[in-house]
Structures are given as structure tokens and as C-alpha cells.
Motif scaffolding. Sequence first.
Motif, PDB file in Angstrom:
ATOM      1  N   THR A 199       0.808  -1.223   0.000  1.00 26.92           N
ATOM      2  CA  THR A 199       0.000   0.000   0.000  1.00 26.92           C
ATOM      3  C   THR A 199       0.840   1.272   0.000  1.00 26.92           C
ATOM      4  OG1 THR A 199      -0.104   0.182   2.414  1.00 26.92           O
ATOM      5  CG2 THR A 199      -1.789  -1.189   1.326  1.00 26.92           C
ATOM      6  N   LYS A 200       2.117   1.153   0.344  1.00 29.81           N
ATOM      7  CA  LYS A 200       3.052   2.295   0.453  1.00 29.81           C
ATOM      8  C   LYS A 200       2.735   3.194   1.640  1.00 29.81           C
ATOM      9  CE  LYS A 200       4.781   0.915  -3.448  1.00 29.81           C
ATOM     10  NZ  LYS A 200       5.259  -0.424  -3.409  1.00 29.81           N
ATOM     11  N   GLU A 258       2.568 -10.025   9.479  1.00 28.70           N
ATOM     12  CA  GLU A 258       1.697 -10.199   8.310  1.00 28.70           C
ATOM     13  C   GLU A 258       2.488 -10.007   7.017  1.00 28.70           C
ATOM     14  OE1 GLU A 258      -1.682  -7.599   8.538  1.00 28.70           O
ATOM     15  OE2 GLU A 258      -2.295  -8.414  10.478  1.00 28.70           O
ATOM     16  N   ILE A 259       3.306  -8.971   6.988  1.00 28.21           N
ATOM     17  CA  ILE A 259       4.113  -8.671   5.794  1.00 28.21           C
ATOM     18  C   ILE A 259       5.115  -9.802   5.547  1.00 28.21           C
ATOM     19  CG2 ILE A 259       5.858  -7.081   4.861  1.00 28.21           C
ATOM     20  CD1 ILE A 259       3.012  -5.939   4.869  1.00 28.21           C
ATOM     21  N   PRO A 313       9.202  -4.893   5.195  1.00 25.31           N
ATOM     22  CA  PRO A 313       8.876  -3.479   5.334  1.00 25.31           C
ATOM     23  C   PRO A 313       9.869  -2.636   4.526  1.00 25.31           C
ATOM     24  CG  PRO A 313       9.014  -4.554   7.487  1.00 25.31           C
ATOM     25  CD  PRO A 313       9.528  -5.521   6.481  1.00 25.31           C
ATOM     26  N   VAL A 314       9.389  -1.541   3.969  1.00 29.99           N
ATOM     27  CA  VAL A 314      10.249  -0.639   3.204  1.00 29.99           C
ATOM     28  C   VAL A 314      10.734   0.458   4.136  1.00 29.99           C
ATOM     29  CG1 VAL A 314      10.350   0.975   1.268  1.00 29.99           C
ATOM     30  CG2 VAL A 314       8.993  -1.131   1.084  1.00 29.99           C
ATOM     31  N   MET A 315      12.056   0.590   4.267  1.00 31.43           N
ATOM     32  CA  MET A 315      12.634   1.612   5.127  1.00 31.43           C
ATOM     33  C   MET A 315      13.106   2.778   4.263  1.00 31.43           C
ATOM     34  SD  MET A 315      15.977   1.456   7.599  1.00 31.43           S
ATOM     35  CE  MET A 315      15.485   1.433   9.288  1.00 31.43           C
ATOM     36  N   LYS A 316      12.785   3.988   4.721  1.00 35.34           N
ATOM     37  CA  LYS A 316      13.237   5.205   4.047  1.00 35.34           C
ATOM     38  C   LYS A 316      13.854   6.134   5.089  1.00 35.34           C
ATOM     39  CE  LYS A 316      11.592   9.178   1.448  1.00 35.34           C
ATOM     40  NZ  LYS A 316      10.406   9.877   0.931  1.00 35.34           N
ATOM     41  N   ILE A 359      -0.835  12.487   9.979  1.00 40.86           N
ATOM     42  CA  ILE A 359      -1.940  13.202   9.340  1.00 40.86           C
ATOM     43  C   ILE A 359      -2.419  12.357   8.159  1.00 40.86           C
ATOM     44  CG2 ILE A 359      -2.624  15.270   8.084  1.00 40.86           C
ATOM     45  CD1 ILE A 359      -0.414  16.749   9.711  1.00 40.86           C
ATOM     46  N   GLY A 360      -3.592  11.767   8.297  1.00 37.24           N
ATOM     47  CA  GLY A 360      -4.161  10.950   7.235  1.00 37.24           C
ATOM     48  C   GLY A 360      -3.660   9.511   7.209  1.00 37.24           C
ATOM     49  N   ASN A 361      -2.754   9.149   8.078  1.00 37.93           N
ATOM     50  CA  ASN A 361      -2.229   7.785   8.141  1.00 37.93           C
ATOM     51  C   ASN A 361      -2.455   7.212   9.522  1.00 37.93           C
ATOM     52  OD1 ASN A 361      -1.033   7.583   5.500  1.00 37.93           O
ATOM     53  ND2 ASN A 361       0.596   8.924   6.210  1.00 37.93           N
ATOM     54  N   THR A 362      -2.204   5.934   9.650  1.00 39.58           N
ATOM     55  CA  THR A 362      -2.248   5.287  10.954  1.00 39.58           C
ATOM     56  C   THR A 362      -0.828   4.855  11.282  1.00 39.58           C
ATOM     57  OG1 THR A 362      -4.455   4.485  10.457  1.00 39.58           O
ATOM     58  CG2 THR A 362      -3.327   3.469  12.304  1.00 39.58           C
TER      59      THR A 362
END
Length: 92
Positions: free
Chosen positions: A16-17, A52-53, A60-63, A85-88
Motif C-alpha cells: 500500500t506504500k 503479516e508482511i 517493510p520498506v525503510m526510508k 496526518i491521514g495515516n495510521t
Amino acid sequence: MIIMKNFIYSLSDPITKEIVYIGKTKNPIKRHKDHCRSDIRNRCNLDKWKNEIINQGLSPVMKILEEVYDDVDGKEKFYINIENIGNTVSNT
């Protein structure tokens, strides 16, 4: 006095990014490897999400969001507030 470099990073869902977690570390490579291991304890939402991933054969993608030399905790909280903001974000 030696000032250690720290990194503020995000972990995102590879499908989902969506940003799921904001953290800090001195060693991003080691920390990402740690996040890519399943955690049988399922202590928190982050552990459940990681499992789950990983069970889907993904990681998981690390940035890296920022290199930080001072006020590491403040910077981490700053990014948690912005990204939530807008994410969980799991660590709020």
C-alpha cells in the motif's frame, strides 16, 4: 566531544506504500534487518503488521527521512506528528 549521527526513518507497507512506523537509529542497515525478522511475541500493532508482511514473503520498506545530530527525540516526534496526518502510524 564526538557527536553521533542518528537517522530518522519510516517503515512503509510494501503493497500500500502507507507509512506504518517512524523510528530513530544509529545504524539503519542493522535496524532494517531487525524489522525484517518476525516477532512471535506480537506485543504491539507494529509486530502484528510486520508478521503479516513477512508471512507474505515481503519486507517493510525503510526510508531515511533525515540525518540528525541533535534533538533526535524531538525530530522523531516531529515526523510522527506529520506522518500521522491521514495515516495510521503505529507508534502514536
